[in-house]
Design a protein around this motif. Sequence first.
Motif, short mmCIF file in Angstrom:
data_model
loop_
_atom_site.label_atom_id
_atom_site.label_comp_id
_atom_site.label_asym_id
_atom_site.label_seq_id
_atom_site.Cartn_x
_atom_site.Cartn_y
_atom_site.Cartn_z
N LYS A 3 22.76 4.23 12.41
CA LYS A 3 23.93 4.31 11.54
C LYS A 3 24.06 5.73 10.99
N TRP A 48 28.43 13.70 7.03
CA TRP A 48 27.70 12.53 7.49
C TRP A 48 26.83 12.91 8.68
N ARG A 50 23.56 11.18 11.46
CA ARG A 50 22.84 9.97 11.87
C ARG A 50 21.57 9.86 11.02
N GLU A 51 21.17 8.64 10.73
CA GLU A 51 20.05 8.43 9.82
C GLU A 51 18.77 9.10 10.31
#
Length: 86
Positions: A3, A48, A50-51
Motif C-alpha cells: 500500500k 506518497w 510505497r510502504e
Amino acid sequence: MGKIVLVHSAANATEGHLLQGRLQAEGIPVLAKGEGDGPYRMGPVYLWVREEHEVQARLVLAEALEGGLAINEDEFGEIEDEVVDP
C-alpha cells in the motif's frame, strides 16, 4: 504490491516538487498529489510512497527539511575550482 503511505504534506507546490525530486534522486518512487487546479496552482502537495520505502523516505525528508543537504561555504571553493570561464 504494497500500500502507499503519506510521508509529507508540503505547504505549497514549490516545496512539494523540490522534495519529490529529492526523493526521486534517492531512487524512491513518489507520487505527488494536490496543489489545486487551474493555471495558478496553489495549495498543499501530498507526497506518497510505497510502504516499503517509508522509512528511507522519512529519513531523506527529515535531512532535507533540517537543512542537512545545504551546501556549506567550504564546498563553494570546490565548485569555483571546477568552473571554467567561457
